[in-house]
Design a protein around this motif. Structure first.
Motif, mmCIF file in Angstrom:
data_model
loop_
_atom_site.group_PDB
_atom_site.id
_atom_site.type_symbol
_atom_site.label_atom_id
_atom_site.label_comp_id
_atom_site.label_asym_id
_atom_site.label_seq_id
_atom_site.Cartn_x
_atom_site.Cartn_y
_atom_site.Cartn_z
ATOM 1 N N ALA A 74 -49.610 -34.306 -16.186
ATOM 2 C CA ALA A 74 -49.237 -33.845 -14.848
ATOM 3 C C ALA A 74 -49.867 -34.757 -13.795
ATOM 4 N N GLU A 76 -51.000 -34.184 -10.790
ATOM 5 C CA GLU A 76 -52.209 -33.674 -10.132
ATOM 6 C C GLU A 76 -53.429 -33.774 -11.039
ATOM 7 N N PHE A 99 -40.812 -32.909 -6.517
ATOM 8 C CA PHE A 99 -41.885 -32.034 -6.977
ATOM 9 C C PHE A 99 -43.099 -32.834 -7.432
ATOM 10 N N LEU A 100 -42.867 -33.921 -8.186
ATOM 11 C CA LEU A 100 -43.989 -34.733 -8.652
ATOM 12 C C LEU A 100 -44.721 -35.385 -7.483
ATOM 13 N N ARG A 102 -44.913 -34.187 -4.413
ATOM 14 C CA ARG A 102 -45.682 -33.136 -3.746
ATOM 15 C C ARG A 102 -46.942 -32.795 -4.534
ATOM 16 N N SER A 103 -46.825 -32.760 -5.864
ATOM 17 C CA SER A 103 -47.999 -32.444 -6.695
ATOM 18 C C SER A 103 -49.106 -33.459 -6.484
ATOM 19 N N ARG A 106 -50.752 -33.067 -3.030
ATOM 20 C CA ARG A 106 -51.709 -31.955 -2.968
ATOM 21 C C ARG A 106 -53.033 -32.321 -3.627
ATOM 22 N N ASP A 152 -45.796 -24.023 -5.939
ATOM 23 C CA ASP A 152 -45.984 -24.610 -7.258
ATOM 24 C C ASP A 152 -46.231 -23.493 -8.270
ATOM 25 N N GLY A 154 -46.969 -24.008 -11.460
ATOM 26 C CA GLY A 154 -47.987 -24.408 -12.427
ATOM 27 C C GLY A 154 -47.514 -24.420 -13.867
ATOM 28 N N ASP A 217 -37.408 -27.858 -7.874
ATOM 29 C CA ASP A 217 -38.693 -28.463 -8.189
ATOM 30 C C ASP A 217 -38.577 -29.880 -8.726
#
Length: 229
Positions: A74, A76, A99-100, A102-103, A106, A152, A154, A217
């Motif tokens: 992942a 993050e 989505f990736l 944004r991850s 964050r 998210d 998770g 996502d």
């Protein structure tokens, strides 16, 4: 030109690259080779391999990180592992998965640069990030200002795989064969996935709902709109 100063001597910023496509790694190395203040010292296909090669912190000033790696890690988690070693991160990506991006945003990366950018843009982004500066681009702004309603959920890498296959139209039995899981395990995963989406305020009780969540996502591409004939 930005130089690090160590004991009165000018030293280049030490750069690491995590990228599992050889052609991309060769390309970035060629971009940085003419730059005396930027030294690409380590390249690896995974974050653990890069950290093992780099040795004790602080061994690197910056890691240029691809978001989608073959080990299924992942973004993050990769960013946190690097920052725990005191290493800043610049995302280098096709930017095709919101989505990736944004991850990673964050988790605290310095910026996002597309692999399709021209050489001067990529080199300038690496130079700024290696000096600890944020790299402000359209993709970076979009990641920071992403839709706050898309909480998210998770999902684990295995859950992401099951969701992607199932939501794309495969039956649970087919997903089981493709992943090497039992059909019961696939159904258990789907139950947990639905629960995670429900807990995030984004319920997905039907297969159509799961498809919508997967598109939101970035696990599945946005369907193309064809003009009416």
């Amino acid at each position: 030109m930005t130089w690090a100063d160590a004991g009165g001597e000018r030293t280049a910023r030490r750069i690491g690259l995590v990228e599992d496509h050889e052609s991309v790694a060769i390309g970035l190395a060629a971009m940085l080779a003419p730059e005396p203040d930027l030294d690409l010292v380590h390249t690896a296909g995974t974050v653990p391999d890069l950290l093992a090669a780099a040795g004790p912190a602080p061994a690197l000033d910056l890691v240029v990180l691809d978001l989608r790696l073959a080990d299924g890690s992942a973004p993050e988690d990769n960013v946190r592992a690097l920052r725990e070693r005191g290493i800043e991160v610049l995302v280098f990506t096709g930017a095709d998965n919101a989505f990736l991006v944004r991850s990673a945003a964050r988790a605290g990366v310095l910026g996002v640069v597309r692999k399709s950018e021209d050489v001067p843009t990529v080199v300038a982004a690496v130079r700024r990030a290696a000096s600890g500066e944020q790299v402000v681009t359209t993709d970076w702004a979009a990641a920071i200002d992403g839709d706050p309603q898309l909480s998210d959920v998770g999902l684990s890498p295995r859950q992401e795989e099951v969701l992607t296959l199932y939501a794309s139209g495969e039956k649970a039995s087919r997903v089981a064969r493709l992943t090497g899981l039992s059909e019961q395990t696939v159904n258990d995963y789907l139950g947990r996935i639905r629960q995670k989406y429900a807990d995030a305020g984004r319920p997905a009780p039907t297969k159509t709902d799961l498809y919508k969540r997967a598109v939101e996502d970035g696990w599945l591409p946005v369907p193309e709109r064809h003009p009416r004939g």
